[in-house]
Write a protein that holds these residues in place. Structure first.
Motif, PDB file in Angstrom:
ATOM      1  N   LEU A   7      11.554 -47.340  59.219  1.00 30.83           N
ATOM      2  CA  LEU A   7      10.829 -46.244  58.567  1.00 30.83           C
ATOM      3  C   LEU A   7      11.573 -45.801  57.302  1.00 30.83           C
ATOM      4  N   PRO A   8      11.470 -46.594  56.233  1.00 33.65           N
ATOM      5  CA  PRO A   8      12.247 -46.271  55.029  1.00 33.65           C
ATOM      6  C   PRO A   8      11.775 -44.996  54.334  1.00 33.65           C
ATOM      7  N   GLN A   9      10.567 -44.536  54.648  1.00 29.08           N
ATOM      8  CA  GLN A   9      10.051 -43.354  53.957  1.00 29.08           C
ATOM      9  C   GLN A   9       9.710 -42.242  54.939  1.00 29.08           C
ATOM     10  N   THR A  10      10.584 -42.015  55.916  1.00 21.48           N
ATOM     11  CA  THR A  10      10.319 -40.924  56.829  1.00 21.48           C
ATOM     12  C   THR A  10      11.087 -39.684  56.398  1.00 21.48           C
ATOM     13  N   MET A  11      10.460 -38.531  56.534  1.00 22.00           N
ATOM     14  CA  MET A  11      11.174 -37.297  56.199  1.00 22.00           C
ATOM     15  C   MET A  11      11.926 -36.769  57.419  1.00 22.00           C
ATOM     16  N   PHE A  12      11.815 -37.474  58.562  1.00 18.58           N
ATOM     17  CA  PHE A  12      12.534 -37.034  59.755  1.00 18.58           C
ATOM     18  C   PHE A  12      13.942 -37.619  59.815  1.00 18.58           C
ATOM     19  N   ASP A  13      14.356 -38.273  58.738  1.00 17.16           N
ATOM     20  CA  ASP A  13      15.695 -38.860  58.699  1.00 17.16           C
ATOM     21  C   ASP A  13      16.358 -38.441  57.379  1.00 17.16           C
ATOM     22  N   PRO A  14      16.574 -37.114  57.210  1.00 19.58           N
ATOM     23  CA  PRO A  14      17.056 -36.613  55.920  1.00 19.58           C
ATOM     24  C   PRO A  14      18.460 -37.113  55.601  1.00 19.58           C
ATOM     25  N   LYS A  15      18.675 -37.454  54.314  1.00 22.89           N
ATOM     26  CA  LYS A  15      19.970 -37.984  53.882  1.00 22.89           C
ATOM     27  C   LYS A  15      20.581 -37.143  52.768  1.00 22.89           C
ATOM     28  N   ALA A  19      16.672 -32.318  51.610  1.00 26.73           N
ATOM     29  CA  ALA A  19      15.792 -32.876  52.638  1.00 26.73           C
ATOM     30  C   ALA A  19      16.113 -32.275  54.005  1.00 26.73           C
ATOM     31  N   LYS A  20      17.407 -31.998  54.232  1.00 28.12           N
ATOM     32  CA  LYS A  20      17.821 -31.458  55.518  1.00 28.12           C
ATOM     33  C   LYS A  20      17.262 -30.046  55.720  1.00 28.12           C
ATOM     34  N   MET A  21      17.419 -29.215  54.695  1.00 28.99           N
ATOM     35  CA  MET A  21      16.887 -27.848  54.794  1.00 28.99           C
ATOM     36  C   MET A  21      15.377 -27.873  55.024  1.00 28.99           C
ATOM     37  N   GLN A  22      14.689 -28.706  54.246  1.00 28.80           N
ATOM     38  CA  GLN A  22      13.230 -28.772  54.369  1.00 28.80           C
ATOM     39  C   GLN A  22      12.831 -29.350  55.726  1.00 28.80           C
ATOM     40  N   GLY A  23      13.590 -30.347  56.188  1.00 23.49           N
ATOM     41  CA  GLY A  23      13.286 -30.969  57.476  1.00 23.49           C
ATOM     42  C   GLY A  23      13.478 -29.996  58.631  1.00 23.49           C
ATOM     43  N   GLU A  24      14.533 -29.204  58.553  1.00 21.14           N
ATOM     44  CA  GLU A  24      14.777 -28.231  59.626  1.00 21.14           C
ATOM     45  C   GLU A  24      13.661 -27.197  59.686  1.00 21.14           C
ATOM     46  N   LEU A  25      13.198 -26.789  58.517  1.00 24.66           N
ATOM     47  CA  LEU A  25      12.090 -25.828  58.461  1.00 24.66           C
ATOM     48  C   LEU A  25      10.834 -26.433  59.093  1.00 24.66           C
ATOM     49  N   LEU A  26      10.581 -27.677  58.726  1.00 27.09           N
ATOM     50  CA  LEU A  26       9.400 -28.363  59.259  1.00 27.09           C
ATOM     51  C   LEU A  26       9.490 -28.493  60.779  1.00 27.09           C
ATOM     52  N   THR A  27      10.657 -28.932  61.261  1.00 27.40           N
ATOM     53  CA  THR A  27      10.818 -29.141  62.697  1.00 27.40           C
ATOM     54  C   THR A  27      10.681 -27.822  63.456  1.00 27.40           C
ATOM     55  N   MET A  28      11.295 -26.767  62.911  1.00 26.72           N
ATOM     56  CA  MET A  28      11.210 -25.474  63.583  1.00 26.72           C
ATOM     57  C   MET A  28       9.760 -24.999  63.661  1.00 26.72           C
ATOM     58  N   THR A  29       9.046 -25.086  62.544  1.00 26.56           N
ATOM     59  CA  THR A  29       7.656 -24.632  62.511  1.00 26.56           C
ATOM     60  C   THR A  29       6.795 -25.466  63.458  1.00 26.56           C
ATOM     61  N   MET A  30       7.085 -26.758  63.490  1.00 29.68           N
ATOM     62  CA  MET A  30       6.289 -27.640  64.342  1.00 29.68           C
ATOM     63  C   MET A  30       6.475 -27.279  65.821  1.00 29.68           C
ATOM     64  N   TRP A  31       7.733 -27.087  66.242  1.00 26.46           N
ATOM     65  CA  TRP A  31       7.966 -26.780  67.654  1.00 26.46           C
ATOM     66  C   TRP A  31       7.423 -25.403  68.023  1.00 26.46           C
ATOM     67  N   MET A 170      12.800 -30.033  40.049  1.00 27.43           N
ATOM     68  CA  MET A 170      13.223 -30.154  41.436  1.00 27.43           C
ATOM     69  C   MET A 170      14.662 -30.674  41.432  1.00 27.43           C
ATOM     70  N   TRP A 171      15.277 -30.665  42.606  1.00 29.87           N
ATOM     71  CA  TRP A 171      16.607 -31.278  42.693  1.00 29.87           C
ATOM     72  C   TRP A 171      16.829 -31.846  44.073  1.00 29.87           C
ATOM     73  N   PHE A 172      17.742 -32.790  44.145  1.00 32.50           N
ATOM     74  CA  PHE A 172      18.165 -33.315  45.436  1.00 32.50           C
ATOM     75  C   PHE A 172      19.571 -33.855  45.320  1.00 32.50           C
ATOM     76  N   GLN A 173      20.087 -34.278  46.428  1.00 35.23           N
ATOM     77  CA  GLN A 173      21.454 -34.801  46.463  1.00 35.23           C
ATOM     78  C   GLN A 173      21.516 -35.815  47.597  1.00 35.23           C
ATOM     79  N   ALA A 174      22.124 -36.954  47.337  1.00 33.24           N
ATOM     80  CA  ALA A 174      22.218 -37.984  48.377  1.00 33.24           C
ATOM     81  C   ALA A 174      23.566 -37.896  49.065  1.00 33.24           C
ATOM     82  N   ALA A 175      23.550 -37.961  50.394  1.00 29.93           N
ATOM     83  CA  ALA A 175      24.778 -37.817  51.164  1.00 29.93           C
ATOM     84  C   ALA A 175      25.487 -39.148  51.373  1.00 29.93           C
TER      85      ALA A 175
END
Ligand code: CUA
Length: 317
Positions: A7-15, A19-31, A170-175
């Motif tokens: 899954l090269p384009q999944t947002m559930f594997d933030p790097k 992406a991590k902040m946004q992913g955590e928000l998404l996961t929290m809202t989803m649950w 926008m901005w991002f950073q790769a880990a």
């Protein structure tokens, strides 16, 4: 899972942090939503069963209004929305503005159907493969040359629309180093699905080397044999009018991707095909067959012309 796993384009594997902040928000809202669904669905099922009609039973006691219920179904949603709002607002502010110090600035220009990446600080221009150093915030300005596109690298950050006549940020950073797959995420014409790109995150030293190489382009002075023929074809067929190759006086076109260092790219045609001789041959022979409605014309090239063009492009490292 590796960067190019199943899954090269999944947002559930933030790097990266964005992406991590946004992913955590998404996961929290989803649950939270799943929890609400289970509770509401459960109460509904219970009531359907418990208060179903039974034979011989008359009308049940008629109830009009309930202060307790009304207060409850006002307060509970307020609480739930507050729980969602706090991290949402926090994340929105944290991801809205790039850090102000020690950032890499990149100007992204979207075109039907490819991406231009300009590094104003470095004086470098490239296309479809955005090189960045790891652990450094990358601040992007996004502009469009034609229609609305959307810039999306799921493992690094959420989507940002790219709109003609305005400059979005926008901005991002790769880990970690690696290739992060990106994709235009706004229907923008026949080849929308083929408007792909890659973010290539490198160690700071590798990235510096890449910048150095781009700033000292190979040019065309040393060409010989088939490659030299290819450069002549590149001029005669008008390729120079659409493409820039740094280090040449002739190739200054801005319609198509900048081809400086094209031999070192992993893909051609905006992430569509691996950068092999065979794929390059297919692309040059009939671009529309690979990318419907692409502005790259079918030049009616002969096999010999194609061979020489490939030989020339291979010299551009
Ligand atoms: Cu550009 Cu879809």
């Amino acid at each position: 899972m590796g960067l190019n796993g199943p899954l090269p384009q999944t947002m559930f594997d933030p790097k990266g942090p964005v992406a991590k902040m946004q992913g955590e928000l998404l996961t929290m809202t989803m649950w939270l939503a799943v929890g609400i669904f289970v509770v509401v669905g459960g109460i509904l099922l219970y009531i359907l069963f418990r208060f179903r009609e039974r034979p011989g039973q008359g009308l049940p006691k008629q109830v009009h209004g309930s202060h307790v219920l009304e207060v409850l179904w006002t307060i509970v949603p307020i609480l739930i929305l507050t729980i969602v709002a706090v991290p949402t607002v926090r994340t929105a502010f944290a991801t809205a503005e790039p850090p102000t110090r020690d950032v890499l600035n990149v100007r992204v220009v979207a075109n039907q159907w490819w991406w231009a990446f300009e590094y104003p600080g470095e004086g470098v221009v490239t296309a479809n493969e955005l090189h960045i150093p790891v652990d450094k915030p990358v601040s992007l300005t996004l502009e469009s040359n034609d229609v609305i596109h959307s810039f999306w690298v799921p493992k690094l950050a959420g989507k940002t629309d790219v709109i003609p006549g305005r400059v979005n940020k926008m901005w991002f950073q790769a880990a970690e180093p690696g290739e992060y797959y990106g994709q235009c995420a706004e229907l923008c014409g026949p080849s929308h699905a083929k408007m792909k790109f890659r973010v290539i995150a490198q160690s700071p030293a590798d990235y510096e080397n890449w910048v150095k190489t781009r700033k000292n382009p190979v040019g065309t002075a040393q060409l010989s044999g088939l490659a030299k023929q290819g450069w002549d074809t590149f001029n005669q067929k008008g390729c120079v009018a659409c493409h820039t190759i740094d280090g040449t006086a002739e190739a200054k076109g801005k319609v198509g991707p900048n081809l400086t260092g094209v031999a070192t790219r992993t893909m051609i045609a905006a992430g569509e095909l691996p950068n092999t001789d065979e794929n390059l041959r297919k692309w040059l022979a009939n671009p529309q067959a690979i990318k419907p409605a692409t502005k790259m014309p079918n030049l009616g090239l002969s096999e010999d012309e194609i061979k020489s063009l490939i030989a020339f492009l291979r010299t551009q490292k």
